[in-house]
Design an enzyme around this catalytic site. Structure first.
Site, short mmCIF file in Angstrom:
data_model
loop_
_atom_site.label_atom_id
_atom_site.label_comp_id
_atom_site.label_asym_id
_atom_site.label_seq_id
_atom_site.Cartn_x
_atom_site.Cartn_y
_atom_site.Cartn_z
NE ARG A 84 40.58 -0.10 2.45
CZ ARG A 84 41.55 -0.56 3.22
NH1 ARG A 84 41.43 -0.48 4.54
NH2 ARG A 84 42.64 -1.06 2.69
CG ASN B 208 42.93 3.18 2.99
OD1 ASN B 208 43.72 3.18 3.93
ND2 ASN B 208 43.08 2.38 1.95
CD1 TRP B 209 40.10 9.70 1.94
CD2 TRP B 209 38.37 9.45 3.32
NE1 TRP B 209 40.39 10.40 3.09
CE2 TRP B 209 39.34 10.27 3.96
CE3 TRP B 209 37.19 9.16 4.00
CZ2 TRP B 209 39.16 10.78 5.24
CZ3 TRP B 209 37.00 9.68 5.28
CH2 TRP B 209 37.98 10.47 5.89
CB SER C 59 50.60 1.06 -1.59
OG SER C 59 50.39 -0.24 -2.07
CD1 TRP D 111 44.13 -12.24 11.30
CD2 TRP D 111 42.34 -11.12 12.04
NE1 TRP D 111 43.94 -12.59 12.61
CE2 TRP D 111 42.84 -11.91 13.10
CE3 TRP D 111 41.23 -10.32 12.28
CZ2 TRP D 111 42.26 -11.93 14.36
CZ3 TRP D 111 40.64 -10.34 13.54
CH2 TRP D 111 41.15 -11.15 14.56
CG ASP E 187 48.04 -4.76 3.00
OD1 ASP E 187 46.84 -4.48 3.18
OD2 ASP E 187 48.53 -4.95 1.88
N GLY E 188 46.34 -6.23 5.55
CA GLY E 188 45.70 -7.52 5.76
C GLY E 188 44.66 -7.56 6.87
NE ARG F 287 49.25 -3.11 -3.58
CZ ARG F 287 48.66 -4.28 -3.39
NH1 ARG F 287 49.17 -5.38 -3.92
NH2 ARG F 287 47.56 -4.37 -2.66
#
Length: 244
Positions: A85, A82-83, A201, A38, A33-34, A199
């Site tokens: 996005r 993630n679709w 997820s 970033w 994650d991140g 979490r």
């Protein structure tokens, strides 16, 4: 325990100790994650974070290969959610994954690494689906280490697909497990999630039932093999009772 990301003169000794210690977890999973945060902090496009993350795959896989003989590293690359996005970001990520597989396949064979994929293949680009299948088939005979990538994967979706495969067979824990994407893999021992989020997820709901969890404040592009070694050190200090 030394905080994550701290570098001191004990770092090399810790890595050497873990490399010789047979009690390291058999199956480590990472939720990387991140990446976008970033990139955002550096005023980059989101996919620049994914590019840096792909580079991390190599160093983390190498550390696990050396320290988890016969073990498994699972990395969640793209979730069923993630679709939602930005399509341009998703497209870049799919291309990065395809390029990574094509570039690394020879190395997988040289290092006796088996590659596996979990998740759906009906929604990702056909070329990526082909790269996933080809890499999995090419490395099927390797046994020293397993790299397992979850792409277009969700825990609920996997369980639903498994129950659909039952096709009238009795619903039982054993039958459902046998129809998961890769029932041959051992359950997850340690899940590491980066970026400070705490979490689950919808990640590997079945396989992580009794996993230990570690939440690391670093964004994944800054997460190192040394950080992973410290997570393993912390894991080894815990007492696992499996509900007993």
């Amino acid at each position: 325990m030394v905080p994550f990301g701290t570098c001191d003169h004990h770092e090399e000794a810790l890595l050497n100790f873990l490399a010789m210690n047979n009690s390291a977890p058999l199956h480590i999973a990472i939720i990387p994650d991140g990446n976008r945060r970033w990139a955002r902090e550096r005023k980059f496009h989101p996919w620049k974070g994914h590019e840096r993350a792909i580079e991390n795959f190599r160093s983390l896989t190498e550390w696990c290969r050396k320290n988890l003989q016969g073990g498994v590293l699972t990395v969640w690359c793209f979730s069923t959610e993630n679709w939602k996005r930005d399509p341009e970001e998703v497209s870049h990520l799919m291309r990065l994954l395809e390029q990574y597989l094509k570039k690394e396949q020879e190395g997988f064979l040289r290092e006796k690494t088996r590659f596996l994929h979990s998740g759906r293949t009906d929604r990702i680009p056909a070329s990526l689906g082909q790269a996933l299948r080809q890499t999995q088939e090419a490395t099927a005979g390797q046994k020293d280490f397993t790299l397992h990538l979850a792409v277009d994967y969700g825990g609920k979706d996997e369980v639903i697909r498994a129950t659909e495969r039952l096709k009238g067979a009795p619903v039982s824990e054993e039958n459902i497990r046998s129809h998961l994407d890769h029932p041959e893999l051992p359950d997850i021992d340690l899940v590491v999630r980066t970026s400070g989020e705490q979490r689950t997820s919808n990640f590997c709901l079945w396989q992580s039932t009794y996993a230990e969890w570690t939440f690391v404040p670093k964004f994944f592009p800054d997460f190192t093999a040394e950080d992973l070694a410290r997570a393993v050190e912390d894991f080894r200090s815990r007492s696992r009772r499996f509900g007993g």
